[in-house]
Design a protein around this motif. Structure first.
Motif, PDB file in Angstrom:
ATOM      1  N   GLN A  16      71.884  76.221  57.684  1.00  0.00           N
ATOM      2  CA  GLN A  16      72.332  74.893  57.463  1.00  0.00           C
ATOM      3  C   GLN A  16      71.431  74.199  58.670  1.00  0.00           C
ATOM      4  O   GLN A  16      71.109  73.171  58.319  1.00  0.00           O
ATOM      5  N   VAL A  17      71.042  74.845  59.847  1.00  0.00           N
ATOM      6  CA  VAL A  17      70.550  74.241  60.760  1.00  0.00           C
ATOM      7  C   VAL A  17      68.950  74.058  60.269  1.00  0.00           C
ATOM      8  O   VAL A  17      68.116  73.034  60.594  1.00  0.00           O
ATOM      9  N   ILE A  18      68.567  75.225  59.813  1.00  0.00           N
ATOM     10  CA  ILE A  18      67.133  75.084  59.010  1.00  0.00           C
ATOM     11  C   ILE A  18      67.029  74.065  57.945  1.00  0.00           C
ATOM     12  O   ILE A  18      66.030  73.097  58.017  1.00  0.00           O
ATOM     13  N   LYS A  21      66.179  70.520  59.366  1.00  0.00           N
ATOM     14  CA  LYS A  21      64.744  70.381  59.528  1.00  0.00           C
ATOM     15  C   LYS A  21      63.969  70.398  58.457  1.00  0.00           C
ATOM     16  O   LYS A  21      63.108  69.412  58.612  1.00  0.00           O
ATOM     17  N   LEU A  22      64.178  71.087  57.620  1.00  0.00           N
ATOM     18  CA  LEU A  22      63.189  71.041  56.375  1.00  0.00           C
ATOM     19  C   LEU A  22      63.575  69.733  55.529  1.00  0.00           C
ATOM     20  O   LEU A  22      62.569  69.404  54.914  1.00  0.00           O
ATOM     21  N   ALA A  23      64.658  69.235  55.679  1.00  0.00           N
ATOM     22  CA  ALA A  23      64.923  67.986  54.867  1.00  0.00           C
ATOM     23  C   ALA A  23      64.045  66.869  55.324  1.00  0.00           C
ATOM     24  O   ALA A  23      63.421  66.099  54.539  1.00  0.00           O
ATOM     25  N   THR A  24      63.566  66.925  56.616  1.00  0.00           N
ATOM     26  CA  THR A  24      62.860  66.150  57.291  1.00  0.00           C
ATOM     27  C   THR A  24      61.448  66.355  57.112  1.00  0.00           C
ATOM     28  O   THR A  24      60.330  65.454  56.516  1.00  0.00           O
ATOM     29  N   VAL A  25      60.984  67.571  57.148  1.00  0.00           N
ATOM     30  CA  VAL A  25      59.635  67.871  57.057  1.00  0.00           C
ATOM     31  C   VAL A  25      59.155  68.128  55.484  1.00  0.00           C
ATOM     32  O   VAL A  25      58.147  67.248  55.197  1.00  0.00           O
ATOM     33  N   PHE A  26      60.002  68.485  54.654  1.00  0.00           N
ATOM     34  CA  PHE A  26      59.791  68.214  53.078  1.00  0.00           C
ATOM     35  C   PHE A  26      60.495  67.147  52.459  1.00  0.00           C
ATOM     36  O   PHE A  26      61.200  67.517  51.589  1.00  0.00           O
ATOM     37  N   SER A  27      59.969  65.972  52.836  1.00  0.00           N
ATOM     38  CA  SER A  27      60.723  64.841  52.484  1.00  0.00           C
ATOM     39  C   SER A  27      60.351  64.267  50.987  1.00  0.00           C
ATOM     40  O   SER A  27      61.004  63.533  50.357  1.00  0.00           O
ATOM     41  N   GLY A  28      58.884  64.662  50.636  1.00  0.00           N
ATOM     42  CA  GLY A  28      58.448  64.341  49.424  1.00  0.00           C
ATOM     43  C   GLY A  28      58.683  65.290  48.454  1.00  0.00           C
ATOM     44  O   GLY A  28      59.134  66.537  48.695  1.00  0.00           O
ATOM     45  N   PHE A 185      60.986  73.418  67.477  1.00  0.00           N
ATOM     46  CA  PHE A 185      62.357  73.119  67.371  1.00  0.00           C
ATOM     47  C   PHE A 185      63.241  74.245  68.050  1.00  0.00           C
ATOM     48  O   PHE A 185      63.015  75.520  67.328  1.00  0.00           O
ATOM     49  N   GLU A 186      64.113  74.145  69.044  1.00  0.00           N
ATOM     50  CA  GLU A 186      64.881  75.144  69.298  1.00  0.00           C
ATOM     51  C   GLU A 186      66.236  75.246  68.395  1.00  0.00           C
ATOM     52  O   GLU A 186      66.677  74.432  67.880  1.00  0.00           O
ATOM     53  N   MET A 187      66.402  76.413  67.935  1.00  0.00           N
ATOM     54  CA  MET A 187      67.235  76.864  67.156  1.00  0.00           C
ATOM     55  C   MET A 187      68.499  77.748  67.632  1.00  0.00           C
ATOM     56  O   MET A 187      67.986  78.408  68.643  1.00  0.00           O
ATOM     57  N   PRO A 188      69.660  78.087  66.819  1.00  0.00           N
ATOM     58  CA  PRO A 188      70.597  78.956  67.442  1.00  0.00           C
ATOM     59  C   PRO A 188      70.156  80.360  67.719  1.00  0.00           C
ATOM     60  O   PRO A 188      69.025  80.874  66.977  1.00  0.00           O
ATOM     61  N   ALA A 189      70.681  81.100  68.392  1.00  0.00           N
ATOM     62  CA  ALA A 189      70.526  82.466  68.725  1.00  0.00           C
ATOM     63  C   ALA A 189      69.231  82.777  69.212  1.00  0.00           C
ATOM     64  O   ALA A 189      68.665  83.730  68.667  1.00  0.00           O
TER      65      ALA A 189
END
Length: 201
Positions: A16-18, A21-28, A185-189
């Motif tokens: 979910q956290v990935i 971010k992908l939704a923003t980067v791969f918006s097209g 981007f900082e991510m969990p774990a």
């Protein structure tokens, strides 16, 4: 049946956290190549939630069919059949793509394979398109946590060619292939999501 599918707890924890971010980067719209699809949990989650994209799973020729139970059960129209992909091949023989994603691969590949992954991604993307790479990374030659240090030791015990990669070395091979680190981007774990953008050589 669900219990017959391969399962990764790490995928469930981080998908979910990935995705956010992908939704923003791969918006097209376009096709995104996933390198190292593994179980297929990421592919299903991302394709379900990013319907404007076509997801292209791929993995090493010895492992690329592992994801098929997840893909078959999901039966999504925007996931292609998984491809056998050896990153060190000169010609990846993948469809036209507009982005690439890989999770938890750089530390299990040998260093020449990591270099080949960057080279292959660069040769299959166009100017300004992105490559998102998720996993643990070192900074200035230092581990970011005790758990990452332990993980690196565990990897090297399995295979001396494996190990957590240093961000400076990745930047160098990125630069050699026209890929510039745009976001970190900082991510969990103690993981990161690195977004590389094609800027040309």
């Amino acid at each position: 049946m669900t219990d017959e599918k391969p399962y990764s707890q790490a995928c469930e924890n981080n998908k979910q956290v990935i995705l956010e971010k992908l939704a923003t980067v791969f918006s097209g719209s376009g096709t995104i190549l996933e390198i190292g699809t593994g179980t297929g949990q990421h592919a299903v989650h991302f394709a379900t939630n990013l319907p404007h994209l076509t997801w292209q799973p791929s993995d090493h020729p010895s492992n690329y069919q592992l994801c098929e139970p997840w893909l078959s059960e999901a039966n999504l129209p925007n996931i292609n059949e998984p491809l056998a992909l050896n990153v060190i091949a000169d010609d990846w023989q993948v469809p036209t793509i507009s982005g690439a994603f890989s999770a938890n691969t750089a530390h299990i590949m040998s260093w020449p394979e990591v270099e080949a992954m960057f080279r292959g991604v660069s040769s299959n993307l166009q100017l300004h398109e992105a490559f998102c790479l998720y996993g643990p990374f070192n900074y200035n030659g230092q581990f970011t946590s005790a758990s990452n240090r332990q993980f690196d030791t565990h990897l090297k015990q399995q295979n001396p060619k494996m190990g957590i990669r240093d961000i400076d070395e990745l930047k160098r091979i990125g630069s050699d292939n026209g890929l510039v680190l745009e976001s970190d981007f900082e991510m969990p774990a103690n993981n990161r999501l690195l977004v590389w953008r094609v800027h040309g050589t």
